[in-house]
Scaffold this active site. Sequence first.
Site, PDB file in Angstrom:
ATOM      1  N   ASP A   6      -2.721  -7.575  -1.746  1.00 41.38           N
ATOM      2  CA  ASP A   6      -3.640  -6.392  -0.837  1.00 41.38           C
ATOM      3  C   ASP A   6      -5.005  -6.996  -0.653  1.00 41.38           C
ATOM      4  O   ASP A   6      -5.807  -6.389   0.287  1.00 41.38           O
ATOM      5  CB  ASP A   6      -3.472  -5.157  -1.322  1.00 41.38           C
ATOM      6  CG  ASP A   6      -3.813  -4.164  -0.300  1.00 41.38           C
ATOM      7  OD1 ASP A   6      -4.075  -4.457   1.050  1.00 41.38           O
ATOM      8  OD2 ASP A   6      -3.804  -3.067  -0.474  1.00 41.38           O
ATOM      9  N   ARG A  34     -10.432 -11.537   1.837  1.00 44.37           N
ATOM     10  CA  ARG A  34     -11.118 -12.492   1.364  1.00 44.37           C
ATOM     11  C   ARG A  34     -10.401 -14.059   1.185  1.00 44.37           C
ATOM     12  O   ARG A  34     -11.157 -14.946   1.330  1.00 44.37           O
ATOM     13  CB  ARG A  34     -11.776 -12.107  -0.193  1.00 44.37           C
ATOM     14  CG  ARG A  34     -10.521 -11.953  -0.890  1.00 44.37           C
ATOM     15  CD  ARG A  34     -10.959 -10.964  -2.341  1.00 44.37           C
ATOM     16  NE  ARG A  34     -11.065  -9.655  -2.076  1.00 44.37           N
ATOM     17  CZ  ARG A  34     -11.264  -8.515  -2.896  1.00 44.37           C
ATOM     18  NH1 ARG A  34     -11.515  -8.946  -4.059  1.00 44.37           N
ATOM     19  NH2 ARG A  34     -11.299  -7.538  -2.220  1.00 44.37           N
ATOM     20  N   LYS A  87       0.824  -1.280  -0.125  1.00 41.06           N
ATOM     21  CA  LYS A  87       0.040   0.045   0.018  1.00 41.06           C
ATOM     22  C   LYS A  87       0.801   1.285  -0.024  1.00 41.06           C
ATOM     23  O   LYS A  87       2.089   1.160   0.356  1.00 41.06           O
ATOM     24  CB  LYS A  87      -0.727  -0.062   1.305  1.00 41.06           C
ATOM     25  CG  LYS A  87      -1.801  -0.966   1.395  1.00 41.06           C
ATOM     26  CD  LYS A  87      -2.802  -0.955   2.724  1.00 41.06           C
ATOM     27  CE  LYS A  87      -3.832  -1.841   2.710  1.00 41.06           C
ATOM     28  NZ  LYS A  87      -4.749  -1.819   1.993  1.00 41.06           N
TER      29      LYS A  87
HETATM   30  N1  BES Z   1      -8.303  -3.819   4.523  1.00 40.15           N
HETATM   31  C1  BES Z   1      -8.151  -3.398   3.163  1.00 40.15           C
HETATM   32  C2  BES Z   1      -9.316  -2.493   2.780  1.00 40.15           C
HETATM   33  C3  BES Z   1      -9.636  -1.195   3.457  1.00 40.15           C
HETATM   34  C4  BES Z   1      -8.928  -0.238   2.663  1.00 40.15           C
HETATM   35  C5  BES Z   1     -10.310  -1.059   4.380  1.00 40.15           C
HETATM   36  C6  BES Z   1      -9.072   1.022   2.954  1.00 40.15           C
HETATM   37  C7  BES Z   1     -10.298   0.489   4.882  1.00 40.15           C
HETATM   38  C8  BES Z   1      -9.609   1.431   4.089  1.00 40.15           C
HETATM   39  C9  BES Z   1      -8.130  -4.488   2.195  1.00 40.15           C
HETATM   40  O1  BES Z   1      -7.469  -5.496   2.534  1.00 40.15           O
HETATM   41  C10 BES Z   1      -7.659  -4.279   0.823  1.00 40.15           C
HETATM   42  O2  BES Z   1      -6.541  -3.826   0.973  1.00 40.15           O
HETATM   43  N2  BES Z   1      -8.646  -4.224  -0.106  1.00 40.15           N
HETATM   44  C11 BES Z   1      -8.256  -3.770  -1.407  1.00 40.15           C
HETATM   45  C12 BES Z   1      -8.718  -4.705  -2.461  1.00 40.15           C
HETATM   46  C13 BES Z   1      -8.290  -4.646  -3.736  1.00 40.15           C
HETATM   47  C14 BES Z   1      -6.770  -4.702  -3.991  1.00 40.15           C
HETATM   48  C15 BES Z   1      -8.913  -5.547  -4.828  1.00 40.15           C
HETATM   49  C16 BES Z   1      -8.773  -2.434  -1.948  1.00 40.15           C
HETATM   50  O3  BES Z   1      -9.901  -2.143  -1.297  1.00 40.15           O
HETATM   51  O4  BES Z   1      -7.979  -1.634  -2.158  1.00 40.15           O
HETATM   52 ZN    ZN Z   2      -7.021  -5.888   4.619  1.00 38.53          ZN
HETATM   53 MN    MN Z   3      -5.410  -5.444   2.026  1.00 36.09          MN
END
Ligand code: BES
Ligand code: ZN
Ligand code: MN
Length: 501
Positions: free
Chosen positions: A351, A355, A281
């Site tokens: 990331d 899931r 990230k």
């Molecule tokens: N934990 C994050 C989701 C998240 C992001 C929660 C920002 C709160 C604020 C999750 O693990 C994640 O990173 N999801 C990705 C999925 C994507 C790579 C398909 C996302 O939301 O960017």
């Molecule tokens: Zn996450």
């Molecule tokens: Mn993530």
Amino acid sequence: MVDLFGIKLFYDGKMNDLHITCSTADPSKANVDALLVSVGEFGRETPPWKSLGKVLGPLCEESDPSRRFFGKEGSVVVAPSLGRIKPRFIALAGMGKTSEVGVWRRCFGAAVRKLCKNSIRSLGVLLPFKHTDLEWVVLAIEEASYQFQNFKSNGDDEAELEEIVFFAQSVSDEAIRQSTVLAGAVRRARQLANQPGNAIDPRTFALEAQQLARRRRLSCVVWDERRLKREGFGGILAVGCGSVHPPRFIRLDYRGGPARQAPVVLVGKALTFDSGGISIKPSDKMDEMKFDKSGGVAVLGIMDAVAGMRLKMNVTGLIPAAENLPSGSACRPGDLVKMLSGKYVEIMNTDAEGRVVLADALAYAQRLKPRAVVDLATLTGACLIAFARECAAVLGNDETLVEQLQEAGECTGERLWPMPMWPVFQEKVKSDVGYVKNSAGREGGTITGACFLNAFMDKSVSWAHLDIAGTAWTSSEEPYRAKGATAFGIRLITHWLRTLA
Ligand code: BES
Ligand code: ZN
Ligand code: MN
């Protein structure tokens, strides 16, 4: 007991339970630090105690000389009582005209939060409404009075609220007990969710679960990485293998119903930290990913509440806990991971890890022949884009279940809004080389996240997924609550379970 930075385990002892009592004495002579009076718009509900008049009268003049908008929604007056009554402070909470739980919670909370800046340990409350609402009043007070300050050491930590006295007649002991249990469960959950990644990792998270189990007499089983390998939890292992803090799978069982009754199974994502892994990230706001354990924490909180309330039903909590970090041993984009279900997942983006751990936990959940499965997860940033922080997304394979949950959301102020899982969305998570891929890109992110999970659910099992990415924490302070963990989901799911029990 494990000592982390000199703090005890949060689920140890009776930590943080508010002491709640009821009194019919004259509040102006009560031995509390502050008095809180709520006022509807136009100030119709004058408190029955004449003795308050001498303080309330001047206060009302001061706050609204014209007296026309007194009690306006969200307006707050906090004043020192200057010795005219025994409590040192008096606060007025403008409640407006509505009785919608979310609005009341904010109005009431804003007054409590302002009051608590004055080192209030005990609070007297004049109940202006029917006593069945006691619970949400207690929850609003909990929400507003909590401040995460464990690691402040400059000596100016504010005193914490410990005691509430309701000036009302005939509030039942049972209502007080249930409110205490629920507020305590929420409080402990917020305290746990606010902990940083170096205090709570998968192992110490599991220790907290075991501590909760001892406190509430639940059965608790924790599987470590060796056991997970033996059992075939490839998804949880793939997500956790980049960290020196290996993953855990936690199972908690509460048996309040008949032995043969099918359990409701709750599944909570607990990423104790989510850096994104190899698909790392951006560093901006990455610190907030310590809250990525909020789904798992909510499940702990629900188990805490359900057991404390002695609900007559069976509930099982499942928590896959892992830390998502990049390293030489981390899982890579392009990897094919064999899941507990035996199916292969193509990792497109490391990331999209939530899931992957959830799919294993959901596969396990279905072995328990559940009455229903509900998962809570901070799954997608897209959910925050769709709904801001106002509600969680709900998706599932059972319309009735989704409706029940939405209804519970309206009752508790923890609102849900549905999104569709049409076959066209389901198509998007199909993989060219495996069964499904863990990312289908940014478009429709919350939906495709749920569709990935759906691919692991048997249609005959009633299931709903709550994406709490927007609601699990706040990035800035609000008038009615501190920034940080909100414990979203505990009030909602506990309410829903009570309607089933
Ligand atoms: N934990 C994050 C989701 C998240 C992001 C929660 C920002 C709160 C604020 C999750 O693990 C994640 O990173 N999801 C990705 C999925 C994507 C790579 C398909 C996302 O939301 O960017
Ligand atoms: Zn996450
Ligand atoms: Mn993530």
